[in-house]
Write an enzyme that holds these catalytic residues in place. Structure first.
Site, short mmCIF file in Angstrom:
data_model
loop_
_atom_site.label_atom_id
_atom_site.label_comp_id
_atom_site.label_asym_id
_atom_site.label_seq_id
_atom_site.Cartn_x
_atom_site.Cartn_y
_atom_site.Cartn_z
N SER A 46 0.82 -1.22 0.00
CA SER A 46 0.00 0.00 0.00
C SER A 46 0.85 1.26 0.00
CB SER A 46 -0.89 -0.03 1.24
OG SER A 46 -1.30 1.28 1.60
N GLY A 47 0.51 2.20 -0.86
CA GLY A 47 1.20 3.49 -0.87
C GLY A 47 0.94 4.27 0.41
N LEU A 48 -0.31 4.21 0.86
CA LEU A 48 -0.65 4.89 2.12
C LEU A 48 0.18 4.33 3.26
CD1 LEU A 48 -2.44 6.77 3.87
CD2 LEU A 48 -4.06 4.87 4.06
N ASP A 58 1.06 10.56 1.86
CA ASP A 58 0.77 9.70 0.72
C ASP A 58 0.57 10.57 -0.54
OD1 ASP A 58 0.14 7.56 -0.90
OD2 ASP A 58 -1.91 7.34 -0.11
N ASP A 85 1.31 -0.86 -5.03
CA ASP A 85 0.54 0.34 -5.31
C ASP A 85 1.49 1.32 -5.98
OD1 ASP A 85 -0.87 2.68 -5.27
OD2 ASP A 85 -1.31 2.66 -3.12
N ASP A 87 0.83 4.07 -7.57
CA ASP A 87 0.30 5.43 -7.70
C ASP A 87 0.12 5.79 -9.18
OD1 ASP A 87 0.12 5.63 -4.97
OD2 ASP A 87 2.01 6.69 -4.71
N GLU A 114 -2.88 4.34 -10.99
CA GLU A 114 -4.15 5.07 -10.94
C GLU A 114 -4.14 6.26 -11.88
OE1 GLU A 114 -3.48 5.53 -6.67
OE2 GLU A 114 -3.89 7.68 -6.86
N LYS A 120 0.17 12.44 -6.73
CA LYS A 120 -1.22 12.08 -6.40
C LYS A 120 -1.56 12.49 -4.97
CE LYS A 120 -1.83 8.97 -3.81
NZ LYS A 120 -2.16 7.61 -4.10
N ASN A 122 -4.04 11.04 -1.61
CA ASN A 122 -4.77 9.83 -1.20
C ASN A 122 -6.25 9.97 -1.52
OD1 ASN A 122 -6.42 8.22 1.07
ND2 ASN A 122 -4.52 7.15 0.59
N SER A 123 -6.86 8.87 -1.96
CA SER A 123 -8.24 8.89 -2.44
C SER A 123 -9.28 9.08 -1.34
CB SER A 123 -8.55 7.58 -3.17
OG SER A 123 -7.64 7.39 -4.21
N ARG A 158 -6.28 1.48 -12.18
CA ARG A 158 -7.20 1.93 -11.14
C ARG A 158 -7.91 3.20 -11.59
NH1 ARG A 158 -5.17 3.14 -5.03
NH2 ARG A 158 -6.43 4.96 -4.55
N HIS A 189 -12.46 2.31 -7.63
CA HIS A 189 -12.39 2.76 -6.24
C HIS A 189 -13.59 3.63 -5.88
CE1 HIS A 189 -10.66 2.92 -2.41
NE2 HIS A 189 -9.68 3.80 -2.57
C1 SPV Z 1 -3.45 2.52 -0.64
O1 SPV Z 1 -3.58 1.57 0.16
O2 SPV Z 1 -2.44 3.25 -0.64
C2 SPV Z 1 -4.49 2.83 -1.60
C3 SPV Z 1 -5.91 2.60 -1.28
O3 SPV Z 1 -4.16 3.35 -2.64
S1 SPV Z 1 -6.56 4.12 -0.72
O4 SPV Z 1 -5.84 4.49 0.50
O5 SPV Z 1 -7.97 3.90 -0.47
O6 SPV Z 1 -6.37 5.15 -1.74
MG MG Z 2 -2.37 4.29 -2.57
#
Ligand code: SPV
Ligand code: MG
Length: 290
Positions: A46-48, A58, A85, A87, A114, A120, A122-123, A158, A189
């Site tokens: 996960s990027g986050l 993130d 991830d 990004d 994505e 980017k 975070n979503s 994504r 997403h």
């Molecule tokens: C992540 O886990 O970094 C994601 C999912 O990209 S989200 O945090 O929902 O964007």
């Molecule tokens: Mg991410």
């Protein structure tokens, strides 16, 4: 046989099979091993979580080479496939495809890109989200698929149309373009607390390509719903980071306040740390080689 198949092949089989599969977040070598030991068949890098684990935001504050270092440790301690991830791909088609090459070299089984603008955001945050140009992002996907050496390496596109507030039509148009560009699966997403956006998408999408989801905000949706709607892969995206964070906050606070180590019931033993590090393996080798 499957037992000896490459990680790319394993991830491909997970994504392309009809069964709903699950991958779990990890953000370093230790958490990756913990995910594997729990029984998961795959890992979400996960990027986050990787950025949070490094103590940064993130939004591409950690460089892609810094993340590669993290991923290398994750791959070293595991045998199950890792989906990174990726990004936005850290630039244009050329930057994205070079990342693909480096991931292949380090044993990562796939990457998710994505359709947003670098850097980017975070979503799940409240800020505005800017989407990439459809043609530009489709060509980025195509360049990556053309460039990968292992035919089973998985690239997931994504789509952030719902996240950015553009709605179903936009999501369908984008995912169809990414499908034509040759992507292996689409991740749709949503940050709603229910399944309605995803459901509206999959009904029209009609299994044109496998669908990946991240049910962080709509976690109350029964997993049976995902199965019913032919979801291919569900990502539990950040829960090891969040679990460890809370445990560390509580432990630090308690030790700071009490100035002793009495009554810490929720920490692992030093022996368990050694086990996870595979100290035993080195002791055996020491006997042989020292
Ligand atoms: C992540 O886990 O970094 C994601 C999912 O990209 S989200 O945090 O929902 O964007
Ligand atoms: Mg991410």
């Amino acid at each position: 046989s499957l037992l000896f198949s490459k990680r790319t092949t394993k991830l491909k089989n997970m994504i392309q099979s009809k069964e709903l599969e699950f991958i779990m977040e990890a953000h370093n070598g230790l958490s990756a091993l913990i995910v594997q030991e729990a029984g998961f068949k795959g890992i979400w890098a996960s990027g986050l979580s990787m950025s949070a684990g490094l103590g940064v935001r993130d939004c591409n504050e950690a460089s892609w080479t810094q993340l590669l270092e993290v991923l290398e440790f994750m791959a070293e301690r595991t045998t199950i496939p890792i989906l990174m991830d990726g990004d936005t791909g850290f630039g244009n088609y050329n930057n994205a495809r070079r990342l693909v090459r480096k991931l292949e070299e380090r044993g990562i089984a796939g990457v998710c890109f994505e359709d947003k603008i670098f850097p980017k955001r975070n979503s799940l945050g409240d800020g505005a989200q800017e989407l990439a140009n459809i043609q530009e992002f489709s060509n980025k996907i195509k360049a990556c698929k053309d460039f990968q050496r292992d035919k089973d390496f998985q690239i997931v596109a994504r789509c952030e149309s719902f996240i950015a507030g553009w709605g179903l039509e936009n999501a369908l148009e984008r995912c169809e373009a990414y499908r034509k560009a040759g992507v292996d699966a689409v991740l749709i997403h949503s940050k709603k607390s229910d399944f309605t956006e995803i459901e509206s998408f999959v009904k029209v999408w009609n299994n044109r390509l496998p669908v990946v989801i991240v049910p962080t905000n709509y976690y109350k949706t029964p997993t049976e719903e995902f199965r019913k709607h032919n979801i291919s892969l569900a990502i539990w995206a950040n829960h090891n980071l969040r679990a460890s964070l809370k445990a560390m906050q509580q432990t630090s606070k308690q030790i700071f306040e009490r100035q002793n180590l009495i009554g810490l019931d929720n920490i692992a033993t030093v022996k368990e740390v050694f086990r996870l590090q595979n100290e035993e393996g080195l002791e055996k080798d020491d006997k042989k080689y020292l």
